[in-house]
Design a protein around this motif. Structure first.
Motif, PDB file in Angstrom:
ATOM      1  N   UNK A 282      76.715  -9.921  76.469  1.00  0.00           N
ATOM      2  CA  UNK A 282      76.706 -11.092  75.598  1.00  0.00           C
ATOM      3  C   UNK A 282      75.508 -12.002  75.854  1.00  0.00           C
ATOM      4  N   UNK A 283      74.902 -11.866  77.026  1.00  0.00           N
ATOM      5  CA  UNK A 283      73.735 -12.694  77.359  1.00  0.00           C
ATOM      6  C   UNK A 283      72.432 -12.113  76.812  1.00  0.00           C
TER       7      UNK A 283
ATOM      8  N   UNK B  10      72.810  -0.885  79.902  1.00  0.00           N
ATOM      9  CA  UNK B  10      72.718  -2.117  79.106  1.00  0.00           C
ATOM     10  C   UNK B  10      71.259  -2.528  78.934  1.00  0.00           C
ATOM     11  N   UNK B  11      70.508  -2.516  80.032  1.00  0.00           N
ATOM     12  CA  UNK B  11      69.102  -2.913  79.984  1.00  0.00           C
ATOM     13  C   UNK B  11      68.300  -1.989  79.071  1.00  0.00           C
ATOM     14  N   UNK B  12      68.435  -0.698  79.275  1.00  0.00           N
ATOM     15  CA  UNK B  12      67.632   0.270  78.523  1.00  0.00           C
ATOM     16  C   UNK B  12      68.012   0.287  77.045  1.00  0.00           C
ATOM     17  N   UNK B  13      69.286   0.036  76.766  1.00  0.00           N
ATOM     18  CA  UNK B  13      69.711  -0.046  75.378  1.00  0.00           C
ATOM     19  C   UNK B  13      69.095  -1.216  74.639  1.00  0.00           C
ATOM     20  N   UNK B  14      68.700  -2.247  75.393  1.00  0.00           N
ATOM     21  CA  UNK B  14      68.067  -3.433  74.806  1.00  0.00           C
ATOM     22  C   UNK B  14      66.544  -3.408  74.952  1.00  0.00           C
ATOM     23  N   UNK B  15      66.004  -2.285  75.463  1.00  0.00           N
ATOM     24  CA  UNK B  15      64.558  -2.195  75.653  1.00  0.00           C
ATOM     25  C   UNK B  15      64.049  -3.015  76.817  1.00  0.00           C
TER      26      UNK B  15
ATOM     27  N   UNK C  18      65.158 -13.475  80.814  1.00  0.00           N
ATOM     28  CA  UNK C  18      65.679 -12.699  81.939  1.00  0.00           C
ATOM     29  C   UNK C  18      67.173 -12.978  82.072  1.00  0.00           C
ATOM     30  N   UNK C  19      67.950 -11.936  82.358  1.00  0.00           N
ATOM     31  CA  UNK C  19      69.362 -12.086  82.716  1.00  0.00           C
ATOM     32  C   UNK C  19      69.482 -11.801  84.207  1.00  0.00           C
ATOM     33  N   UNK C  20      70.198 -12.666  84.917  1.00  0.00           N
ATOM     34  CA  UNK C  20      70.321 -12.476  86.354  1.00  0.00           C
ATOM     35  C   UNK C  20      71.699 -12.879  86.850  1.00  0.00           C
ATOM     36  N   UNK C  21      72.039 -12.408  88.028  1.00  0.00           N
ATOM     37  CA  UNK C  21      73.301 -12.785  88.666  1.00  0.00           C
ATOM     38  C   UNK C  21      73.221 -14.221  89.165  1.00  0.00           C
ATOM     39  N   UNK C  22      74.267 -14.997  88.910  1.00  0.00           N
ATOM     40  CA  UNK C  22      74.310 -16.361  89.434  1.00  0.00           C
ATOM     41  C   UNK C  22      74.487 -16.338  90.948  1.00  0.00           C
ATOM     42  N   UNK C  23      75.086 -15.251  91.446  1.00  0.00           N
ATOM     43  CA  UNK C  23      75.242 -15.079  92.890  1.00  0.00           C
ATOM     44  C   UNK C  23      74.037 -14.310  93.409  1.00  0.00           C
TER      45      UNK C  23
ATOM     46  N   UNK D 233      64.879 -10.371  75.635  1.00  0.00           N
ATOM     47  CA  UNK D 233      65.246 -10.041  77.017  1.00  0.00           C
ATOM     48  C   UNK D 233      64.352  -8.917  77.536  1.00  0.00           C
ATOM     49  N   UNK D 234      63.676  -9.163  78.642  1.00  0.00           N
ATOM     50  CA  UNK D 234      62.764  -8.178  79.227  1.00  0.00           C
ATOM     51  C   UNK D 234      63.290  -7.576  80.520  1.00  0.00           C
TER      52      UNK D 234
END
Length: 393
Positions: free
Chosen positions: A139-140, A169-174, A101-106, A145-146
């Protein structure tokens, strides 16, 4: 023409069992069937409109789910007993061991703790990024990545997420884009901007009374059916069901949300502009010097304003505590966590709702010890409130 969430709710026709203008409250945990095969088919998810057991679906929660889905312009929605239940159930439905998972640190402290401390127990990896830096997000990305997870307006630094670009970005990575819209209901319509899932703590602005805890997950029919599956649905198996009476109350409050959001926004805009003129360090998306002011304006449903959340950086923890205590004594509002209430609420984020985030990470992300987060209320005389705040400063 932009989507109008208030009109979408208004266009719903929901009547009570005996023609009441409010839908009936379902005071039942279980439901009868006229035939045995109907019960079996309902267990299998094949009986449209039949109710099985209130942890699965109940009519009161369904009424509220339909209204929330209309507001978000999604096919369906699911109601939970808290905002954290909505976030955790949705993420656990999307991810399994070995995923990323990629998420905001804030982000809200409870969300941060779940992502940072809980998910690694199940071998789900999480990368924390500056969500406003799209290159950093890209870059992350990893092959596994789901989900990209963010808040429309982040808590407590009020950064604005570029939902359309994050969706690309998300959809391009599936992967899926999941957006927490708690700070900005009606102001943003994330599903219309490309988000796959929208989650809420309805405890806050949607209910507006701070008298209950509740959440919602908005998405496709397919996803909501997966959530509610008796075999592997996280919402069904983890059981965060909301009491039907609370659902009924929230549904009634939802019909005044458009009026309340406009007033929250007007009041926050007034305070932010005037306190900025006084030389204070104000964070508010409605100010032209906010880094994402133009982005917010581009993505928003304009008639609802820039929201009721603002922050003042008072520099030190001692200053923050002193001013907050004085504001409570002066009648500005209450020194309390949470938001979306009809009275102004304020708290020192780094030592309350973001305290789960380690101090070194707070410093890295720009969260000052003296940052006071305001949830601006529905004050009728906001000029008087301004003078009270000035007196406390």
């Amino acid at each position: 023409m932009k989507f109008n969430p208030a009109k979408a709710i208004q266009d719903l026709k929901q009547f009570g069992e005996f023609g009441g203008v409010n839908p009936s409250v379902t005071d039942s945990s279980t439901y009868t069937f006229l035939h045995g095969d109907a019960m079996e088919e309902t267990f299998l998810g094949h009986m449209e409109g039949c109710f099985l057991y209130s942890r699965h679906w109940n009519p009161s929660n369904k009424y509220l789910a339909d209204a929330i889905a209309a507001m978000e312009n999604t096919e369906s929605a699911w109601i939970t007993s808290s905002g954290m239940a909505a976030i955790t159930c949705a993420l656990l439905q999307l991810c399994k061991s070995g995923d990323h998972i990629i998420t905001s640190v804030t982000t809200y402290g409870g969300t941060y703790a779940f992502l940072k401390n809980w998910l690694p127990k199940y071998n789900i990896e999480v990368s924390f990024v500056n969500i406003t830096d799209l290159d950093e997000v890209k870059n992350a990305l990893q092959p596994n990545t789901k989900v990209i997870y963010t808040e429309s307006v982040t808590n407590p630094l009020l950064q604005v997420s570029n939902i359309p670009e994050l969706a690309k970005i998300a959809h391009g990575a599936g992967a899926k884009l999941m957006v927490d819209n708690t700070f900005s209901p009606m102001i943003f319509s994330p599903a219309m901007l490309g988000a796959d899932l929208v989650v809420y703590s309805m405890t806050k602005f949607i209910n507006g009374k701070n008298d209950c805890v509740a959440g919602a997950i908005c998405g496709t029919n397919e996803f909501v059916n997966q959530l509610s599956s008796v075999n592997n649905g996280t919402a069904m198996l983890l059981g965060p069901v909301l009491d039907p009476l609370r659902s009924s109350n929230i549904l009634k409050n939802l019909n005044t949300l458009h009026i309340r959001m406009k007033q929250h926004s007007r009041n926050a805009q007034f305070l932010a502009e005037n306190l900025e003129k006084d030389g204070l360090n104000i964070i508010y998306p409605g100010l032209k010097n906010h880094p994402q002011h133009k982005l917010h304006k581009k993505l928003m449903n304009e008639e609802f304003g820039f929201g009721g959340m603002m922050a003042i950086d008072l520099g030190t923890l001692e200053n923050a505590y002193d001013v907050m205590q004085k504001m409570q004594e002066a009648g500005v509002g209450y020194l309390a966590v949470s938001l979306g209430y009809f009275r102004t609420l304020f708290s020192c984020s780094g030592h309350s709702t973001s305290s789960e985030i380690p101090p070194e990470v707070q410093k890295e992300m720009g969260l000052s010890e003296g940052l006071v987060r305001f949830s601006v209320g529905l004050d009728n005389d906001i000029e008087d409130t301004l003078e009270k705040i000035r007196g406390c400063l």
